[in-house]
Design a protein around this motif. Structure first.
Motif, PDB file in Angstrom:
ATOM      1  N   VAL A  68       0.857  -1.189   0.000  1.00  0.00           N
ATOM      2  CA  VAL A  68       0.000   0.000   0.000  1.00  0.00           C
ATOM      3  C   VAL A  68       0.894   1.240   0.000  1.00  0.00           C
ATOM      4  O   VAL A  68       1.889   1.311   0.727  1.00  0.00           O
ATOM      5  N   ARG A  69       0.521   2.199  -0.827  1.00  0.00           N
ATOM      6  CA  ARG A  69       1.228   3.487  -0.894  1.00  0.00           C
ATOM      7  C   ARG A  69       0.218   4.570  -0.535  1.00  0.00           C
ATOM      8  O   ARG A  69      -0.768   4.778  -1.253  1.00  0.00           O
ATOM      9  N   LEU A  70       0.446   5.246   0.583  1.00  0.00           N
ATOM     10  CA  LEU A  70      -0.517   6.200   1.145  1.00  0.00           C
ATOM     11  C   LEU A  70       0.113   7.586   1.236  1.00  0.00           C
ATOM     12  O   LEU A  70       1.233   7.737   1.731  1.00  0.00           O
ATOM     13  N   GLU A  71      -0.625   8.587   0.768  1.00  0.00           N
ATOM     14  CA  GLU A  71      -0.211   9.984   0.899  1.00  0.00           C
ATOM     15  C   GLU A  71      -1.275  10.724   1.700  1.00  0.00           C
ATOM     16  O   GLU A  71      -2.468  10.652   1.371  1.00  0.00           O
ATOM     17  N   THR A  72      -0.853  11.433   2.744  1.00  0.00           N
ATOM     18  CA  THR A  72      -1.806  12.137   3.602  1.00  0.00           C
ATOM     19  C   THR A  72      -1.477  13.622   3.660  1.00  0.00           C
ATOM     20  O   THR A  72      -0.315  14.033   3.509  1.00  0.00           O
ATOM     21  N   SER A 122       7.997   5.594   6.291  1.00  0.00           N
ATOM     22  CA  SER A 122       7.731   6.830   5.553  1.00  0.00           C
ATOM     23  C   SER A 122       8.822   7.073   4.522  1.00  0.00           C
ATOM     24  O   SER A 122      10.007   6.799   4.771  1.00  0.00           O
ATOM     25  N   GLU A 123       8.402   7.545   3.354  1.00  0.00           N
ATOM     26  CA  GLU A 123       9.315   7.956   2.292  1.00  0.00           C
ATOM     27  C   GLU A 123       8.801   9.293   1.771  1.00  0.00           C
ATOM     28  O   GLU A 123       7.904   9.347   0.938  1.00  0.00           O
ATOM     29  N   GLY A 124       9.373  10.370   2.314  1.00  0.00           N
ATOM     30  CA  GLY A 124       8.899  11.695   1.940  1.00  0.00           C
ATOM     31  C   GLY A 124       7.474  11.905   2.410  1.00  0.00           C
ATOM     32  O   GLY A 124       7.149  11.753   3.586  1.00  0.00           O
ATOM     33  N   ARG A 125       6.589  12.197   1.456  1.00  0.00           N
ATOM     34  CA  ARG A 125       5.180  12.448   1.802  1.00  0.00           C
ATOM     35  C   ARG A 125       4.362  11.168   1.893  1.00  0.00           C
ATOM     36  O   ARG A 125       3.169  11.212   2.203  1.00  0.00           O
ATOM     37  N   TYR A 126       4.997  10.034   1.624  1.00  0.00           N
ATOM     38  CA  TYR A 126       4.249   8.785   1.503  1.00  0.00           C
ATOM     39  C   TYR A 126       4.554   7.828   2.650  1.00  0.00           C
ATOM     40  O   TYR A 126       5.640   7.841   3.232  1.00  0.00           O
ATOM     41  N   TRP A 127       3.570   6.991   2.928  1.00  0.00           N
ATOM     42  CA  TRP A 127       3.743   5.843   3.819  1.00  0.00           C
ATOM     43  C   TRP A 127       3.618   4.570   2.981  1.00  0.00           C
ATOM     44  O   TRP A 127       2.710   4.453   2.157  1.00  0.00           O
ATOM     45  N   LEU A 128       4.530   3.638   3.183  1.00  0.00           N
ATOM     46  CA  LEU A 128       4.523   2.364   2.474  1.00  0.00           C
ATOM     47  C   LEU A 128       4.407   1.239   3.479  1.00  0.00           C
ATOM     48  O   LEU A 128       5.126   1.207   4.485  1.00  0.00           O
TER      49      LEU A 128
END
Length: 331
Positions: A246-250, A267-273
Protein backbone atom coordinates in the motif's frame (compact mmCIF):
# COMPACT_ATOMS: atom_id res chain seq x y z
CA UNK A 1 -4.19 -47.75 -14.87
CA UNK A 2 -1.87 -44.77 -14.29
CA UNK A 3 -2.49 -42.89 -11.07
CA UNK A 4 -3.21 -39.17 -11.46
CA UNK A 5 -0.31 -36.90 -10.65
CA UNK A 6 -2.05 -35.24 -7.73
CA UNK A 7 -2.37 -38.65 -6.08
CA UNK A 8 1.22 -39.62 -6.84
CA UNK A 9 3.13 -36.62 -5.57
CA UNK A 10 4.13 -36.16 -1.97
CA UNK A 11 2.41 -33.19 -0.31
CA UNK A 12 3.93 -29.80 -1.03
CA UNK A 13 5.72 -30.62 -4.29
CA UNK A 14 3.20 -28.62 -6.30
CA UNK A 15 1.76 -25.28 -5.25
CA UNK A 16 -1.67 -26.50 -6.29
CA UNK A 17 -3.09 -29.57 -8.00
CA UNK A 18 -4.37 -28.59 -11.46
CA UNK A 19 -7.91 -29.55 -12.37
CA UNK A 20 -8.81 -31.19 -15.66
CA UNK A 21 -6.80 -33.45 -17.98
CA UNK A 22 -3.04 -33.01 -18.16
CA UNK A 23 -0.86 -32.64 -21.23
CA UNK A 24 2.38 -33.18 -19.29
CA UNK A 25 3.08 -34.65 -15.90
CA UNK A 26 6.39 -35.42 -14.26
CA UNK A 27 7.13 -37.11 -10.97
CA UNK A 28 10.57 -36.89 -9.38
CA UNK A 29 12.64 -36.52 -12.56
CA UNK A 30 16.38 -36.89 -11.94
CA UNK A 31 19.21 -36.64 -14.48
CA UNK A 32 22.96 -36.92 -14.02
CA UNK A 33 25.70 -36.29 -16.57
CA UNK A 34 29.03 -37.92 -15.77
CA UNK A 35 28.17 -37.95 -12.09
CA UNK A 36 26.97 -34.31 -12.01
CA UNK A 37 23.37 -33.83 -10.90
CA UNK A 38 21.71 -31.65 -13.55
CA UNK A 39 18.05 -32.15 -12.57
CA UNK A 40 17.09 -33.11 -9.05
CA UNK A 41 13.56 -34.37 -8.44
CA UNK A 42 11.46 -32.22 -10.77
CA UNK A 43 7.66 -32.41 -10.45
CA UNK A 44 5.43 -30.76 -13.06
CA UNK A 45 1.77 -30.80 -14.07
CA UNK A 46 0.72 -28.90 -17.21
CA UNK A 47 -3.03 -28.80 -17.99
CA UNK A 48 -4.17 -29.35 -21.55
CA UNK A 49 -4.68 -26.10 -23.44
CA UNK A 50 -2.51 -24.05 -21.07
CA UNK A 51 0.39 -21.73 -21.77
CA UNK A 52 3.03 -22.85 -19.28
CA UNK A 53 6.47 -21.42 -18.64
CA UNK A 54 9.63 -23.03 -17.28
CA UNK A 55 11.45 -20.07 -15.79
CA UNK A 56 15.05 -19.97 -14.65
CA UNK A 57 18.60 -18.80 -15.43
CA UNK A 58 20.85 -20.47 -17.97
CA UNK A 59 22.25 -23.72 -16.61
CA UNK A 60 19.35 -24.22 -14.19
CA UNK A 61 18.19 -27.44 -15.89
CA UNK A 62 15.41 -26.12 -18.15
CA UNK A 63 16.58 -27.73 -21.39
CA UNK A 64 17.41 -31.05 -19.73
CA UNK A 65 13.95 -31.11 -18.15
CA UNK A 66 12.20 -30.42 -21.47
CA UNK A 67 14.23 -33.10 -23.24
CA UNK A 68 13.31 -35.64 -20.59
CA UNK A 69 9.63 -34.72 -20.89
CA UNK A 70 9.79 -35.28 -24.65
CA UNK A 71 11.70 -38.55 -24.48
CA UNK A 72 14.79 -37.14 -26.22
CA UNK A 73 16.73 -38.31 -23.18
CA UNK A 74 15.52 -40.62 -20.44
CA UNK A 75 15.53 -39.69 -16.76
CA UNK A 76 17.75 -41.63 -14.39
CA UNK A 77 14.86 -41.62 -11.94
CA UNK A 78 11.23 -40.60 -12.01
CA UNK A 79 8.29 -40.83 -14.39
CA UNK A 80 7.13 -38.52 -17.18
CA UNK A 81 3.86 -38.74 -19.08
CA UNK A 82 2.68 -36.87 -22.17
CA UNK A 83 -1.08 -37.15 -22.67
CA UNK A 84 -0.88 -40.13 -20.33
CA UNK A 85 1.83 -41.95 -22.30
CA UNK A 86 5.08 -42.82 -20.53
CA UNK A 87 6.84 -43.24 -23.92
CA UNK A 88 6.53 -39.83 -25.65
CA UNK A 89 8.01 -41.25 -28.89
CA UNK A 90 4.81 -43.30 -29.29
CA UNK A 91 2.83 -40.07 -29.78
CA UNK A 92 5.53 -37.97 -31.50
CA UNK A 93 3.06 -36.81 -34.16
CA UNK A 94 1.09 -35.02 -31.46
CA UNK A 95 4.13 -32.97 -30.41
CA UNK A 96 5.95 -30.01 -31.95
CA UNK A 97 9.39 -29.17 -30.56
CA UNK A 98 11.56 -26.13 -31.22
CA UNK A 99 15.03 -26.77 -29.72
CA UNK A 100 17.20 -24.01 -28.34
CA UNK A 101 19.83 -24.80 -30.98
CA UNK A 102 18.23 -23.52 -34.19
CA UNK A 103 19.20 -25.24 -37.43
CA UNK A 104 17.84 -25.38 -40.97
CA UNK A 105 19.57 -26.37 -44.20
CA UNK A 106 20.79 -22.99 -45.62
CA UNK A 107 20.21 -23.96 -49.25
CA UNK A 108 16.61 -25.11 -48.67
CA UNK A 109 13.74 -22.86 -49.68
CA UNK A 110 11.50 -21.69 -46.86
CA UNK A 111 8.46 -23.72 -47.90
CA UNK A 112 10.63 -26.82 -48.47
CA UNK A 113 12.18 -26.44 -45.01
CA UNK A 114 8.72 -26.41 -43.45
CA UNK A 115 7.63 -29.39 -45.56
CA UNK A 116 10.78 -31.30 -44.57
CA UNK A 117 10.13 -30.76 -40.85
CA UNK A 118 6.52 -31.80 -41.35
CA UNK A 119 7.61 -34.99 -43.15
CA UNK A 120 9.54 -35.98 -40.01
CA UNK A 121 6.14 -36.02 -38.28
CA UNK A 122 4.32 -37.93 -41.01
CA UNK A 123 3.01 -35.15 -43.27
CA UNK A 124 3.44 -36.00 -47.00
CA UNK A 125 5.84 -33.60 -48.70
CA UNK A 126 3.26 -32.21 -51.13
CA UNK A 127 0.84 -31.53 -48.28
CA UNK A 128 3.68 -30.05 -46.23
CA UNK A 129 4.55 -27.63 -49.03
CA UNK A 130 0.91 -26.55 -49.30
CA UNK A 131 0.59 -26.07 -45.55
CA UNK A 132 3.99 -24.36 -45.45
CA UNK A 133 2.92 -21.74 -47.98
CA UNK A 134 -0.34 -21.20 -46.11
CA UNK A 135 1.54 -20.68 -42.84
CA UNK A 136 4.02 -18.31 -44.44
CA UNK A 137 1.17 -16.26 -45.93
CA UNK A 138 -0.67 -16.27 -42.61
CA UNK A 139 2.39 -14.90 -40.81
CA UNK A 140 3.29 -12.26 -43.35
CA UNK A 141 6.11 -14.21 -45.00
CA UNK A 142 4.44 -15.30 -48.21
CA UNK A 143 7.07 -13.40 -50.18
CA UNK A 144 9.78 -15.58 -48.60
CA UNK A 145 8.39 -18.96 -49.66
CA UNK A 146 10.81 -19.34 -52.58
CA UNK A 147 13.80 -17.78 -50.84
CA UNK A 148 16.53 -19.96 -49.38
CA UNK A 149 17.15 -19.95 -45.65
CA UNK A 150 20.50 -18.19 -46.15
CA UNK A 151 18.67 -15.32 -47.87
CA UNK A 152 16.43 -14.70 -44.86
CA UNK A 153 17.08 -12.51 -41.84
CA UNK A 154 17.72 -14.25 -38.53
CA UNK A 155 14.22 -13.45 -37.29
CA UNK A 156 12.60 -14.71 -40.50
CA UNK A 157 14.63 -17.93 -40.40
CA UNK A 158 13.60 -18.54 -36.80
CA UNK A 159 9.96 -17.97 -37.77
CA UNK A 160 10.31 -20.52 -40.60
CA UNK A 161 11.68 -23.08 -38.15
CA UNK A 162 8.83 -22.35 -35.75
CA UNK A 163 6.29 -22.84 -38.55
CA UNK A 164 7.98 -26.15 -39.29
CA UNK A 165 7.32 -27.05 -35.66
CA UNK A 166 3.61 -26.37 -36.21
CA UNK A 167 3.01 -27.69 -39.74
CA UNK A 168 1.84 -31.15 -38.57
CA UNK A 169 -0.76 -29.45 -36.31
CA UNK A 170 0.45 -30.78 -32.96
CA UNK A 171 -1.62 -30.83 -29.78
CA UNK A 172 1.44 -29.97 -27.68
CA UNK A 173 4.08 -27.40 -28.66
CA UNK A 174 7.33 -27.24 -26.66
CA UNK A 175 9.59 -24.24 -27.27
CA UNK A 176 13.06 -24.02 -25.73
CA UNK A 177 14.08 -20.35 -25.27
CA UNK A 178 11.96 -19.31 -28.29
CA UNK A 179 12.49 -15.57 -27.76
CA UNK A 180 16.27 -15.78 -27.79
CA UNK A 181 17.79 -13.65 -30.55
CA UNK A 182 14.51 -12.05 -31.65
CA UNK A 183 14.04 -8.28 -31.77
CA UNK A 184 11.10 -6.65 -29.99
CA UNK A 185 8.85 -6.76 -33.06
CA UNK A 186 9.40 -10.48 -33.67
CA UNK A 187 9.04 -11.20 -29.95
CA UNK A 188 5.62 -9.55 -30.07
CA UNK A 189 4.66 -11.63 -33.10
CA UNK A 190 5.75 -14.81 -31.33
CA UNK A 191 3.74 -13.92 -28.23
CA UNK A 192 0.67 -13.40 -30.44
CA UNK A 193 1.28 -16.76 -32.11
CA UNK A 194 1.51 -18.52 -28.73
CA UNK A 195 -1.76 -16.95 -27.60
CA UNK A 196 -3.45 -17.99 -30.84
CA UNK A 197 -2.27 -21.60 -30.43
CA UNK A 198 -3.66 -21.74 -26.90
CA UNK A 199 -6.96 -20.22 -28.04
CA UNK A 200 -7.22 -23.11 -30.53
CA UNK A 201 -6.74 -25.64 -27.73
CA UNK A 202 -3.04 -26.38 -28.23
CA UNK A 203 -0.92 -26.77 -25.10
CA UNK A 204 2.20 -24.58 -25.20
CA UNK A 205 5.12 -24.98 -22.82
CA UNK A 206 8.20 -22.83 -23.22
CA UNK A 207 11.39 -22.21 -21.30
CA UNK A 208 12.71 -18.72 -20.76
CA UNK A 209 15.03 -16.64 -18.61
CA UNK A 210 12.97 -13.49 -19.28
CA UNK A 211 10.36 -13.02 -16.57
CA UNK A 212 8.31 -10.53 -18.62
CA UNK A 213 7.44 -13.15 -21.25
CA UNK A 214 6.25 -15.62 -18.61
CA UNK A 215 4.27 -12.96 -16.75
CA UNK A 216 2.49 -11.76 -19.88
CA UNK A 217 1.73 -15.16 -21.38
CA UNK A 218 1.53 -17.91 -18.79
CA UNK A 219 -1.25 -19.17 -16.58
CA UNK A 220 1.23 -21.48 -14.85
CA UNK A 221 4.97 -21.56 -14.33
CA UNK A 222 7.63 -23.82 -12.93
CA UNK A 223 10.50 -21.92 -11.34
CA UNK A 224 13.70 -23.91 -11.70
CA UNK A 225 17.04 -23.15 -10.07
CA UNK A 226 19.99 -25.44 -9.51
CA UNK A 227 18.13 -28.37 -11.06
CA UNK A 228 15.27 -28.15 -8.55
CA UNK A 229 11.75 -26.79 -8.86
CA UNK A 230 10.94 -24.88 -5.66
CA UNK A 231 7.62 -23.74 -7.14
CA UNK A 232 5.20 -25.05 -9.76
CA UNK A 233 1.74 -23.58 -10.03
CA UNK A 234 -0.22 -20.57 -11.23
CA UNK A 235 1.39 -17.19 -11.80
CA UNK A 236 -1.26 -15.62 -9.57
CA UNK A 237 -0.48 -17.95 -6.67
CA UNK A 238 3.24 -17.21 -7.01
CA UNK A 239 2.59 -13.46 -6.86
CA UNK A 240 0.23 -13.88 -3.90
CA UNK A 241 3.09 -15.29 -1.82
CA UNK A 242 4.13 -11.68 -1.27
CA UNK A 243 1.59 -9.32 0.36
CA UNK A 244 0.39 -6.46 -1.79
CA UNK A 245 1.99 -3.11 -0.94
CA UNK A 246 0.00 0.00 0.00
CA UNK A 247 1.23 3.49 -0.89
CA UNK A 248 -0.52 6.20 1.15
CA UNK A 249 -0.21 9.98 0.90
CA UNK A 250 -1.81 12.14 3.60
CA UNK A 251 -2.32 15.87 4.06
CA UNK A 252 -1.70 15.61 7.81
CA UNK A 253 1.89 14.69 8.70
CA UNK A 254 0.94 13.30 12.11
CA UNK A 255 -1.96 12.51 14.37
CA UNK A 256 -3.79 9.78 16.24
CA UNK A 257 -4.43 8.04 12.90
CA UNK A 258 -0.75 6.98 12.84
CA UNK A 259 -1.56 4.27 15.39
CA UNK A 260 -3.78 2.57 12.79
CA UNK A 261 -0.88 1.98 10.37
CA UNK A 262 0.56 -1.55 10.25
CA UNK A 263 3.77 -2.28 12.14
CA UNK A 264 5.84 -2.46 8.94
CA UNK A 265 4.79 1.03 7.79
CA UNK A 266 7.71 3.25 6.77
CA UNK A 267 7.73 6.83 5.55
CA UNK A 268 9.32 7.96 2.29
CA UNK A 269 8.90 11.70 1.94
CA UNK A 270 5.18 12.45 1.80
CA UNK A 271 4.25 8.79 1.50
CA UNK A 272 3.74 5.84 3.82
CA UNK A 273 4.52 2.36 2.47
CA UNK A 274 3.34 -0.87 4.11
CA UNK A 275 1.95 -4.34 3.43
CA UNK A 276 -1.77 -4.68 2.84
CA UNK A 277 -3.27 -5.79 6.19
CA UNK A 278 -4.83 -9.26 6.31
CA UNK A 279 -8.11 -7.59 7.31
CA UNK A 280 -8.11 -5.66 4.03
CA UNK A 281 -7.98 -1.93 3.39
CA UNK A 282 -11.48 -0.94 4.60
CA UNK A 283 -10.82 -0.92 8.40
CA UNK A 284 -7.67 1.13 7.85
CA UNK A 285 -9.54 3.59 5.63
CA UNK A 286 -12.15 4.12 8.35
CA UNK A 287 -9.45 4.79 10.92
CA UNK A 288 -7.67 7.25 8.63
CA UNK A 289 -10.88 9.13 7.86
CA UNK A 290 -11.99 9.23 11.50
CA UNK A 291 -8.50 10.42 12.49
CA UNK A 292 -8.58 13.25 9.91
CA UNK A 293 -5.48 12.02 8.11
CA UNK A 294 -6.55 13.81 4.95
CA UNK A 295 -6.04 11.08 2.37
CA UNK A 296 -4.54 12.60 -0.78
CA UNK A 297 -3.83 9.34 -2.58
CA UNK A 298 -3.85 5.62 -1.86
CA UNK A 299 -2.78 2.80 -4.18
CA UNK A 300 -2.45 -0.95 -3.73
CA UNK A 301 0.32 -2.53 -5.77
CA UNK A 302 0.37 -6.28 -6.21
CA UNK A 303 3.74 -8.05 -6.29
CA UNK A 304 5.08 -8.92 -9.73
CA UNK A 305 6.43 -12.26 -10.88
CA UNK A 306 9.99 -10.93 -10.51
CA UNK A 307 9.39 -10.28 -6.80
CA UNK A 308 7.89 -13.76 -6.48
CA UNK A 309 10.91 -15.29 -8.23
CA UNK A 310 13.29 -13.60 -5.77
CA UNK A 311 11.19 -14.78 -2.84
CA UNK A 312 10.99 -18.38 -4.12
CA UNK A 313 14.35 -18.99 -5.82
CA UNK A 314 16.57 -16.55 -3.94
CA UNK A 315 18.57 -13.47 -4.86
CA UNK A 316 21.46 -15.41 -6.43
CA UNK A 317 19.15 -17.07 -8.96
CA UNK A 318 17.42 -13.74 -9.63
CA UNK A 319 20.79 -12.08 -10.31
CA UNK A 320 21.74 -14.87 -12.71
CA UNK A 321 18.41 -14.42 -14.47
CA UNK A 322 19.03 -10.69 -14.81
CA UNK A 323 22.55 -11.27 -16.13
CA UNK A 324 21.18 -13.67 -18.77
CA UNK A 325 18.69 -11.03 -19.90
CA UNK A 326 21.34 -8.29 -20.10
CA UNK A 327 23.62 -10.59 -22.11
CA UNK A 328 20.75 -11.43 -24.47
CA UNK A 329 19.95 -7.75 -25.05
CA UNK A 330 23.58 -7.02 -25.82
CA UNK A 331 23.77 -9.52 -28.66
Amino acid sequence: MNAPLSASLPPGNLAEAPSGPLAIEAIGLVKRFEGTLAVDGVDLAVPQGAIYGVLGPNGAGKTTTLRMLLGIIDPDEGVRRVFGHERPHDIARLIGYLPEERGLYPSMKADEAIAFLGALRGVPLAEGRRRGRELLEEHGLGHAADKTIRQLSKGMAQTVQLLGTLVHRPRLVVLDEPFSGLDAINQGKLEAMIRRLAAEGTTVIFSTHVIAHAERLCEGVAIIAGGKVPYAGSVDAARDRIPAQVRLETASPDGAWRAALPADARSEGRYWLFSLPESGIEPLLRALIEGNAGILSLSIERAGLHDAFVEIAGEAAARALQENSVTEQGR
